[in-house]
Design a protein around this motif. Structure first.
Motif, PDB file in Angstrom:
ATOM      1  N   TRP A   1     -23.936  10.069 -10.049  1.00 42.06           N
ATOM      2  CA  TRP A   1     -24.133   9.809 -11.476  1.00 42.06           C
ATOM      3  C   TRP A   1     -25.598   9.470 -11.758  1.00 42.06           C
ATOM      4  N   ASP A   2     -26.190   8.656 -10.930  1.00 37.56           N
ATOM      5  CA  ASP A   2     -27.582   8.265 -11.125  1.00 37.56           C
ATOM      6  C   ASP A   2     -28.510   9.470 -10.983  1.00 37.56           C
TER       7      ASP A   2
ATOM      8  N   LEU B   1     -28.359  11.534 -14.128  1.00 38.91           N
ATOM      9  CA  LEU B   1     -29.136  10.946 -15.212  1.00 38.91           C
ATOM     10  C   LEU B   1     -30.625  11.229 -15.047  1.00 38.91           C
TER      11      LEU B   1
ATOM     12  N   PHE C   1     -24.905  10.041 -23.056  1.00 42.89           N
ATOM     13  CA  PHE C   1     -24.776   9.786 -21.609  1.00 42.89           C
ATOM     14  C   PHE C   1     -25.441   8.475 -21.217  1.00 42.89           C
ATOM     15  N   PHE C   2     -26.613   8.202 -21.778  1.00 42.95           N
ATOM     16  CA  PHE C   2     -27.279   6.952 -21.429  1.00 42.95           C
ATOM     17  C   PHE C   2     -26.580   5.748 -22.059  1.00 42.95           C
TER      18      PHE C   2
ATOM     19  N   ASP D   1     -24.039   4.918 -19.633  1.00 47.26           N
ATOM     20  CA  ASP D   1     -24.632   4.242 -18.479  1.00 47.26           C
ATOM     21  C   ASP D   1     -24.902   2.774 -18.781  1.00 47.26           C
TER      22      ASP D   1
ATOM     23  N   ARG E   1     -37.009   5.515 -19.681  1.00 47.13           N
ATOM     24  CA  ARG E   1     -36.076   6.013 -18.677  1.00 47.13           C
ATOM     25  C   ARG E   1     -36.787   6.587 -17.447  1.00 47.13           C
TER      26      ARG E   1
END
Length: 581
Positions: A73-74, A77, A112-113, A116, A183
């Motif tokens: 997942w990371d 991103l 998405f973020f 997160d 980010r």
């Protein structure tokens, strides 16, 4: 860990949901340890007990940062971060009101973020003071709320919402959009992990990082510089109007290309003069950009220099050593044969290092138990078949191979010199070695040839007398070297095996009595045994097996136990020719 710890961690990794069992060997990492990485593992504190170290297994509904699914997942991103790194400065400089597919993509990435952000409230973290994994939900939430939560939320606010929040004068400047560059910290963390990961080339990871930093600087500066021209009250007095008088009517692509052209020429300090600062705002921005370029250029040149030097320094050092050796040989008028041996040895050493072999250096960096296991795997079978160790216990061979070191020798290189002190003996792994007898007039006579699996120099070491022959490699050889002191230290604690080794040596000498130099050695050994001059421990059973009454009397005088038994449980009176007397 004890067996209880192993069962606890294994069961936690196997049956837990996403957040459970995410320790060092979580699901996907426990398959034989192939995916295990010491750079992502939690190291226990010194003296930590097994109970305190169990907190590798996190609580229910808490995500371990080392869980492979969270890592995936990371990494996903990070791909979205790369999109944000390009689109945020672009929208800030060129688009007053993003719409259509670009706006949809922005909101999708923000979604998405946003997910997160929610997930981060359940991700365990490593305490910087104790270096232990903290999986308390309250502590996780408090830490995140007091550190990065505000910036993460601000960088995730949709563009439409930001226009309603900001004052009217700032609604077209994309301030919230630029916050998305926060980010980029994820990219830095990913590249740092990749630099330590042996699956990736350090050289190419560093080069990719330098290229990415350069392109990002060029892209951002070009977008910012266009923004100055676009917002300037008089468009005719701007840098871009020099080549595009009506630049607002030009296509977006042409304006973007012109901005990147200016940014690259300024970054590389070329500055053709076709695009230059016109008003004071542009001059001020260009001044700061040039100062920034000084630091960026120094950073790029320094890193690239280190990468290039790292790859060429070994070759440079090799050439310097060759030059020094050649000068030394010429200055002292060494024979051509010695010069060739010097150059061959240095060349072989360079080759073993440049090709990443470095066996002994690698072994020396490991703990003793691991070195012993590797040596046992590589050399046990070879040493076991050497005539000198036929019939000895496996324990002795295991101890001996742990003390051996592998060395390479170039062709025509002297390994042992005749009449030198017996400090080492060698077992040939690959290649062949000539045993030469040097006459008084300096002439060389070939005594025998030793091949793979044979031993050289053992007579001098066991009998502690000058080496009998000069051993010279005939081809490229790999040899196992064993120091005499290490050999005696191991053998003296295995008296029965020492007897077998001495028997094997005497039998070998008897089989080669016809050889000139070896013919008188057997008698010398018997004399040294009788007078106690050998360092090897000898038993009464050994003397009895050979029927040597004189040696037995000498050993009894030294206080040896007459009732001692051999490996078969027999006493000296029950062994060999003495039986029945």
């Amino acid at each position: 860990f004890d067996s209880t710890d192993r069962r606890t961690m294994t069961s936690g990794s196997r049956c837990a949901p996403w957040g459970r069992g995410g320790g060092v060997q979580s699901r996907g990492e426990s398959g034989g340890g192939r995916s295990f990485s010491v750079f992502t593992a939690i190291l226990p504190s010194l003296g930590a007990h097994s109970n305190s170290f169990r907190q590798r297994s996190v609580r229910r509904w808490v995500v371990s940062p080392y869980d492979p699914r969270y890592r995936l997942w990371d990494s996903y991103l990070v791909c979205l971060v790369l999109y944000s790194a390009w689109v945020s400065p672009f929208e800030f400089g060129f688009l007053q009101n993003p719409h259509g597919a670009l706006a949809i993509a922005d909101n999708t990435v923000n979604a998405f973020f946003a997910m997160d952000i929610v997930l981060t409230f359940f991700v365990a973290y490593t305490d910087k003071r104790t270096y232990l994994l903290v999986d308390d939900p309250a502590k996780i939430a408090w830490r995140y709320a007091t550190t990065w939560l505000v910036l993460d939320v601000a960088s995730t606010v949709p563009t439409e919402l930001s226009r309603r929040i900001l004052p009217p004068d700032l609604r077209t400047y994309g301030v919230f959009g630029m916050l998305r560059l926060w980010r980029l910290r994820r990219v830095g963390a990913l590249l740092s992990r990749m630099e330590k990961d042996r699956k990736f080339s350090y050289f190419w990871v560093r080069c990719s990082k330098l290229v990415a930093v350069t392109l990002f600087a060029v892209h951002c500066s070009g977008c910012f510089y266009y923004l100055l021209a676009d917002r300037y009250p008089n468009p005719a007095e701007t840098w871009i109007s020099i080549s595009m008088p009506q630049f607002h009517t030009e296509s977006l692509w042409n304006r973007y290309v012109a901005s990147m052209y200016w940014s690259i020429t300024t970054l590389t300090t070329v500055g053709y003069g076709d695009m230059h600062a016109v008003n004071s705002r542009e001059m001020l921005f260009t001044t700061f950009y040039m100062l920034f370029n000084l630091g960026l250029t120094a950073y790029l040149i320094g890193n690239m220099t280190n990468l290039v030097v790292h790859g060429t320094s070994r070759t440079r050092k090799y050439r310097d050593k060759i030059q020094a050796a050649t000068s030394f040989a010429q200055r002292h008028e060494l024979p051509e044969r010695l010069q060739d041996q010097m150059i061959s040895h240095l060349s072989l050493k360079f080759r073993t290092h440049s090709e990443g072999l470095q066996q002994q250096e690698t072994l020396d960096a490991l703990p003793k138990a691991l070195r012993s296991s590797i040596s046992h795997h590589l050399f046990f079978g070879l040493v076991q078949n050497v005539y000198l160790f036929q019939g000895v216990s496996n324990d002795l061979i295991f101890q001996l191979v742990s003390e051996m070191s592998a060395e390479y020798f170039a062709p025509r290189e002297d390994v042992i010199l005749q009449n030198e002190a017996p400090s080492d003996f060698y077992i040939i792994v690959t290649g062949s070695v000539e045993l030469l007898e040097i006459q008084n007039n300096g002439a060389e006579q070939l005594a025998s040839m030793a091949k793979s699996g044979e031993v050289i120099g053992e007579i001098g070491v066991l009998c502690y007398r000058p080496q009998l022959f000069t051993a010279r490699t005939k081809s490229l050889c790999q040899l196992l070297r064993l120091d005499r002191a290490d050999f005696l230290k191991v053998v003296q604690s295995n008296v029965g095996d020492a007897t077998i080794i001495m028997n094997n040596l005497i039998q070998y000498l008897k089989e080669h009595k016809g050889d000139g130099v070896i013919s008188g050695i057997a008698k010398d050994i018997e004399r040294m045994l009788a007078t106690g001059q050998l360092d090897l421990p000898i038993t009464l059973c050994f003397a009895a097996s050979r029927g040597d009454d004189f040696l037995m009397h000498q050993l009894l005088k030294r206080g040896l136990d007459p009732n001692e038994i051999d490996n078969c449980g027999r006493t000296a009176l029950e062994v060999g020719p003495v039986q029945g007397r």
